[in-house]
Motif scaffolding. Sequence first.
Motif, PDB file in Angstrom:
ATOM      1  N   ASP A 111      59.823  11.288  35.824  1.00  0.00           N
ATOM      2  CA  ASP A 111      58.754  11.683  36.731  1.00  0.00           C
ATOM      3  C   ASP A 111      57.414  11.090  36.287  1.00  0.00           C
ATOM      4  OD1 ASP A 111      60.561  13.077  38.189  1.00  0.00           O
ATOM      5  OD2 ASP A 111      60.041  15.065  37.390  1.00  0.00           O
ATOM      6  N   VAL A 112      57.114  11.273  35.026  1.00  0.00           N
ATOM      7  CA  VAL A 112      55.839  10.757  34.507  1.00  0.00           C
ATOM      8  C   VAL A 112      55.803   9.225  34.569  1.00  0.00           C
ATOM      9  CG1 VAL A 112      54.374  10.553  32.455  1.00  0.00           C
ATOM     10  CG2 VAL A 112      55.422  12.761  33.038  1.00  0.00           C
ATOM     11  N   TYR A 113      56.896   8.584  34.191  1.00  0.00           N
ATOM     12  CA  TYR A 113      56.930   7.113  34.175  1.00  0.00           C
ATOM     13  C   TYR A 113      56.740   6.529  35.568  1.00  0.00           C
ATOM     14  CZ  TYR A 113      58.641   2.339  34.042  1.00  0.00           C
ATOM     15  OH  TYR A 113      58.757   0.985  34.205  1.00  0.00           O
ATOM     16  N   TYR A 114      57.438   7.098  36.586  1.00  0.00           N
ATOM     17  CA  TYR A 114      57.323   6.567  37.944  1.00  0.00           C
ATOM     18  C   TYR A 114      55.881   6.612  38.433  1.00  0.00           C
ATOM     19  CZ  TYR A 114      62.412   6.458  38.499  1.00  0.00           C
ATOM     20  OH  TYR A 114      63.743   6.166  38.372  1.00  0.00           O
ATOM     21  N   HIS A 115      55.219   7.746  38.235  1.00  0.00           N
ATOM     22  CA  HIS A 115      53.826   7.852  38.690  1.00  0.00           C
ATOM     23  C   HIS A 115      52.876   7.023  37.820  1.00  0.00           C
ATOM     24  CE1 HIS A 115      54.595  10.815  41.783  1.00  0.00           C
ATOM     25  NE2 HIS A 115      55.307  11.551  40.927  1.00  0.00           N
ATOM     26  N   PHE A 116      53.189   6.865  36.548  1.00  0.00           N
ATOM     27  CA  PHE A 116      52.352   6.075  35.624  1.00  0.00           C
ATOM     28  C   PHE A 116      52.406   4.591  35.990  1.00  0.00           C
ATOM     29  CE2 PHE A 116      51.110   4.064  31.647  1.00  0.00           C
ATOM     30  CZ  PHE A 116      50.104   4.895  31.189  1.00  0.00           C
ATOM     31  N   GLN A 138      52.166   9.050  45.111  1.00  0.00           N
ATOM     32  CA  GLN A 138      51.518  10.363  45.066  1.00  0.00           C
ATOM     33  C   GLN A 138      51.777  11.197  46.325  1.00  0.00           C
ATOM     34  OE1 GLN A 138      47.353  10.284  43.673  1.00  0.00           O
ATOM     35  NE2 GLN A 138      47.665   8.081  43.304  1.00  0.00           N
ATOM     36  N   TYR A 139      51.941  10.536  47.486  1.00  0.00           N
ATOM     37  CA  TYR A 139      52.039  11.277  48.747  1.00  0.00           C
ATOM     38  C   TYR A 139      53.313  12.110  48.870  1.00  0.00           C
ATOM     39  CZ  TYR A 139      55.433   7.835  50.421  1.00  0.00           C
ATOM     40  OH  TYR A 139      56.548   7.044  50.569  1.00  0.00           O
ATOM     41  N   VAL A 140      54.348  11.792  48.056  1.00  0.00           N
ATOM     42  CA  VAL A 140      55.609  12.536  48.185  1.00  0.00           C
ATOM     43  C   VAL A 140      55.608  13.818  47.361  1.00  0.00           C
ATOM     44  CG1 VAL A 140      56.907  10.416  48.658  1.00  0.00           C
ATOM     45  CG2 VAL A 140      56.693  11.260  46.309  1.00  0.00           C
ATOM     46  N   VAL A 141      54.578  13.984  46.516  1.00  0.00           N
ATOM     47  CA  VAL A 141      54.509  15.177  45.661  1.00  0.00           C
ATOM     48  C   VAL A 141      53.864  16.302  46.450  1.00  0.00           C
ATOM     49  CG1 VAL A 141      53.609  16.150  43.524  1.00  0.00           C
ATOM     50  CG2 VAL A 141      54.360  13.757  43.589  1.00  0.00           C
ATOM     51  N   GLU A 142      54.471  17.475  46.394  1.00  0.00           N
ATOM     52  CA  GLU A 142      53.962  18.627  47.128  1.00  0.00           C
ATOM     53  C   GLU A 142      53.324  19.633  46.159  1.00  0.00           C
ATOM     54  OE1 GLU A 142      57.188  20.218  49.326  1.00  0.00           O
ATOM     55  OE2 GLU A 142      57.319  18.489  50.705  1.00  0.00           O
ATOM     56  N   GLY A 143      52.368  20.352  46.652  1.00  0.00           N
ATOM     57  CA  GLY A 143      51.692  21.358  45.831  1.00  0.00           C
ATOM     58  C   GLY A 143      50.401  20.819  45.256  1.00  0.00           C
ATOM     59  N   THR A 144      49.348  21.666  45.343  1.00  0.00           N
ATOM     60  CA  THR A 144      48.027  21.216  44.875  1.00  0.00           C
ATOM     61  C   THR A 144      48.031  20.885  43.386  1.00  0.00           C
ATOM     62  OG1 THR A 144      46.970  22.592  46.547  1.00  0.00           O
ATOM     63  CG2 THR A 144      45.584  21.823  44.740  1.00  0.00           C
ATOM     64  N   GLY A 145      48.578  21.792  42.550  1.00  0.00           N
ATOM     65  CA  GLY A 145      48.610  21.559  41.102  1.00  0.00           C
ATOM     66  C   GLY A 145      49.403  20.315  40.758  1.00  0.00           C
ATOM     67  N   ASN A 146      50.524  20.112  41.446  1.00  0.00           N
ATOM     68  CA  ASN A 146      51.354  18.922  41.188  1.00  0.00           C
ATOM     69  C   ASN A 146      50.600  17.642  41.547  1.00  0.00           C
ATOM     70  OD1 ASN A 146      53.404  20.627  40.393  1.00  0.00           O
ATOM     71  ND2 ASN A 146      54.429  20.621  42.390  1.00  0.00           N
ATOM     72  N   ARG A 147      49.880  17.692  42.686  1.00  0.00           N
ATOM     73  CA  ARG A 147      49.160  16.493  43.117  1.00  0.00           C
ATOM     74  C   ARG A 147      47.976  16.167  42.196  1.00  0.00           C
ATOM     75  NH1 ARG A 147      49.041  17.013  49.777  1.00  0.00           N
ATOM     76  NH2 ARG A 147      51.288  16.558  50.070  1.00  0.00           N
ATOM     77  N   VAL A 148      47.317  17.211  41.678  1.00  0.00           N
ATOM     78  CA  VAL A 148      46.203  16.960  40.735  1.00  0.00           C
ATOM     79  C   VAL A 148      46.715  16.253  39.476  1.00  0.00           C
ATOM     80  CG1 VAL A 148      44.504  18.048  39.218  1.00  0.00           C
ATOM     81  CG2 VAL A 148      44.765  18.843  41.578  1.00  0.00           C
ATOM     82  N   LEU A 149      47.837  16.767  38.914  1.00  0.00           N
ATOM     83  CA  LEU A 149      48.405  16.131  37.721  1.00  0.00           C
ATOM     84  C   LEU A 149      48.863  14.706  38.028  1.00  0.00           C
ATOM     85  CD1 LEU A 149      49.294  16.258  34.792  1.00  0.00           C
ATOM     86  CD2 LEU A 149      51.439  17.337  35.546  1.00  0.00           C
ATOM     87  N   THR A 150      49.472  14.534  39.222  1.00  0.00           N
ATOM     88  CA  THR A 150      49.920  13.193  39.625  1.00  0.00           C
ATOM     89  C   THR A 150      48.734  12.238  39.737  1.00  0.00           C
ATOM     90  OG1 THR A 150      51.769  14.158  40.859  1.00  0.00           O
ATOM     91  CG2 THR A 150      51.161  11.892  41.390  1.00  0.00           C
ATOM     92  N   LEU A 151      47.626  12.750  40.247  1.00  0.00           N
ATOM     93  CA  LEU A 151      46.426  11.916  40.367  1.00  0.00           C
ATOM     94  C   LEU A 151      45.964  11.402  39.008  1.00  0.00           C
ATOM     95  CD1 LEU A 151      44.056  10.786  42.043  1.00  0.00           C
ATOM     96  CD2 LEU A 151      42.880  12.987  41.684  1.00  0.00           C
ATOM     97  N   PHE A 152      45.899  12.292  38.033  1.00  0.00           N
ATOM     98  CA  PHE A 152      45.471  11.877  36.685  1.00  0.00           C
ATOM     99  C   PHE A 152      46.457  10.864  36.071  1.00  0.00           C
ATOM    100  CE2 PHE A 152      42.859  15.797  36.788  1.00  0.00           C
ATOM    101  CZ  PHE A 152      41.655  15.241  36.399  1.00  0.00           C
ATOM    102  N   ILE A 153      47.758  11.119  36.277  1.00  0.00           N
ATOM    103  CA  ILE A 153      48.765  10.188  35.725  1.00  0.00           C
ATOM    104  C   ILE A 153      48.642   8.812  36.382  1.00  0.00           C
ATOM    105  CG2 ILE A 153      51.238   9.724  35.520  1.00  0.00           C
ATOM    106  CD1 ILE A 153      51.709  12.744  35.388  1.00  0.00           C
ATOM    107  N   SER A 154      48.482   8.780  37.695  1.00  0.00           N
ATOM    108  CA  SER A 154      48.412   7.513  38.426  1.00  0.00           C
ATOM    109  C   SER A 154      47.163   6.710  38.049  1.00  0.00           C
ATOM    110  CB  SER A 154      48.429   7.782  39.932  1.00  0.00           C
ATOM    111  OG  SER A 154      49.631   8.413  40.316  1.00  0.00           O
TER     112      SER A 154
END
Length: 724
Positions: A65-70, A76-92
């Motif tokens: 999960d981390v590697y794909y977004h990194f 990012q658009y396929v991730v659901e949930g505000t907390g999940n999207r915030v973390l995805t944003l930082f990783i991306s």
Amino acid sequence: MKRLKELFRYPVIGIDRILSSGIRWQLLFLAVVIVFFILLFIVIEWVTGCTLTIKENEPRNILLDVYYHFADPGNQYVVEGTGNRVLTLFISITGSVLMGGLLISIFSNIIDRRVERAREGQISYKFKNHYVIIGFDKMAIGLIKQLYRKAQSDNRVKDIPYLFVIQTTSEVETVRHELLSKLDDEIDRRTIILHGGRDSREDLERLRLPYCQEIFLLGEEGETDHDSINIECVTLINRILLENKKQEEKPRDIDMMEKAILREQEKRKKCHVLFEAQSTFAVFQRNDIETVFKKRTDDDDSWYRAICALHKNDQSTLDRLKSLKKDYDEQTVRLIDFLPFNFYETWAEKVLVWGKYDPHNDGVAPIVYPPLDGEGIDYESDRYVHLVIVGMTSMGVALAMKAAHIAHYPNFVRDPKLKTRITFIDLNADTEFDMLRGRYSALFEQCDYRVVDTLDDSRSYEHKGTGLSDIEFEFVKGAVESRLVQKLLESWTSAENRSLLTIAICFEVPQKSIATALYMPQEVYKRALSILVRQNVSCSTIELVRQARQYNGLRAFGMLDECYDIDDSSLLQAKRVNFIYNKIKPEKKEWVPLDDTQADELWKSLTTVYRWSNIYNAHSIPTKLRSFGLEEPENLLADKDLLEKMAQVEHNRWVMERLIQGYRPTTPEENQLIKSGKRNKKEIENSCFAHIYLKPYAQLDEEIKDNDRMIMKYLWRINKPLAE
């Protein structure tokens, strides 16, 4: 690891050093940062329980999960949930910066650094069968042209993509620009320029010296300690070759020792070394190069003791083994064939010995220099050579000493008054002579000389030598343009004067040399064999002036770009001279064929001092041939009178050679010690620089005279293209 420790101890300094260092450390630093952030985000996802899975119905895998977004921020658009999207944003964002920005920047930097290092000559390559030129000056241009033609004649050009490797401390771009302006594109493409110092072992190792063809050690222009650095470089080169030498099988018997000695001689790298100062050059003509090499450090001589044990009851074989062991140690410690040369000496040889300057440029005609003795001075001639040198510079001294080496004629045997005269004209001739006399004290003790002070006649004086030399010197203090000196020049060209006059203008400033040449007395242009004019870069001005009939006798010499000839035409003759001295006995009454193959083998084992002695003998051959005839007399073996005259001329030449080298005649006390057996003549020669045979020819023993007779008997055969 050390750099990483520094990073944690002093973060800012450590990061700056890593980013400004090599590519390896930059990539390692980036990899560490990427791994750190991936692990950090894995921990955050695991602790917070976020779900960042991209594919539907896939089981949760925190690492993927981390590697794909990194690696790909577009998921990012396929991730659901505000907390999940915030973390995805930082990783991306972090992945975009590290995997996109920094990684591309580093690879772009790799290319830029590579280009920059190539331009600066900092990259190492795996050269092979190349020519190494250490140091760059104007002499290197002509050298490269000669080497390229040699490679073409050997059919090696097509097989070697990079033929010339030049190392210099100058800016590589500047050197490359000069090469482009002077060399053809075909040669330029085969030339690599590296930046480095010849006193740095690390820089020398980049030249891959063990795999090269030949080494030319020139040095850089304008160095105050040029010769010292060159000597240091020679020792470094020998050490590099010695340590690179593969471990070879040790000899097991006498035959293997002899073959090993020959093999080491064959494997020596030719190392041509330029010495700027004539005094340094003279030292290495007189002393062998082994004095600057460190002795062998391998003390494992068990193989030698094993061979000796096999012959312990045979003393003659043990003596032979001892001699072979000495040769073996010398050959294994010396892996270069040391070939010193000097700019001024080389030009003196071009002008006075071979009489030709070939610029190695297509379409440019060579310059021919008339000999000092014109068409030759034979036994009955009443003429003598007079060389006038204007300017007591290094070039002027080199011409004078070369003339002293070769200008020996048979009419002096008939009339001792017919000496070769060498005159210096200089405004500081008296003080310059004092320095010259200190350098050649043995020579000026034996020769006639006089100092003529045109400014103050009371300071003029004269010295009468011992009568041993057939050369006399004259030092005229005064400006060449002064009326008194002009009158002297006119007197030397008068109808009553029987001299063969050559004038060499040797000022360091070319314009001054040209001006002096153009304002000589009119009779000088009519009577002088030639007027040599020192130039530094180009001979074009003198060649244009020569078109005028009045100045037809002018000849340019001393140009920097076309000085050193890689094919010394006197080397074959020198090898034959050495062969005659070593292999032909004076008692032989018939002709003995000259074996060039054997002469070459003898030459390889010869020390530098004896090589130069034979080379100087070869330099005198053209003069001797003009004196005694260009064709060999049919009755030479029977004509004892001719052979005796020739032998006396050769002895006079040899005497001058030894005096120039610094030897003096032995004293009566030393002669008595040698005669009584208390001292060995070789011991006195080496320790006192005194020679027992520095005496008039008539006082020599017959067996010593036979050596001179023998070498002169083979004079014409030495000069033939092929040995008979």
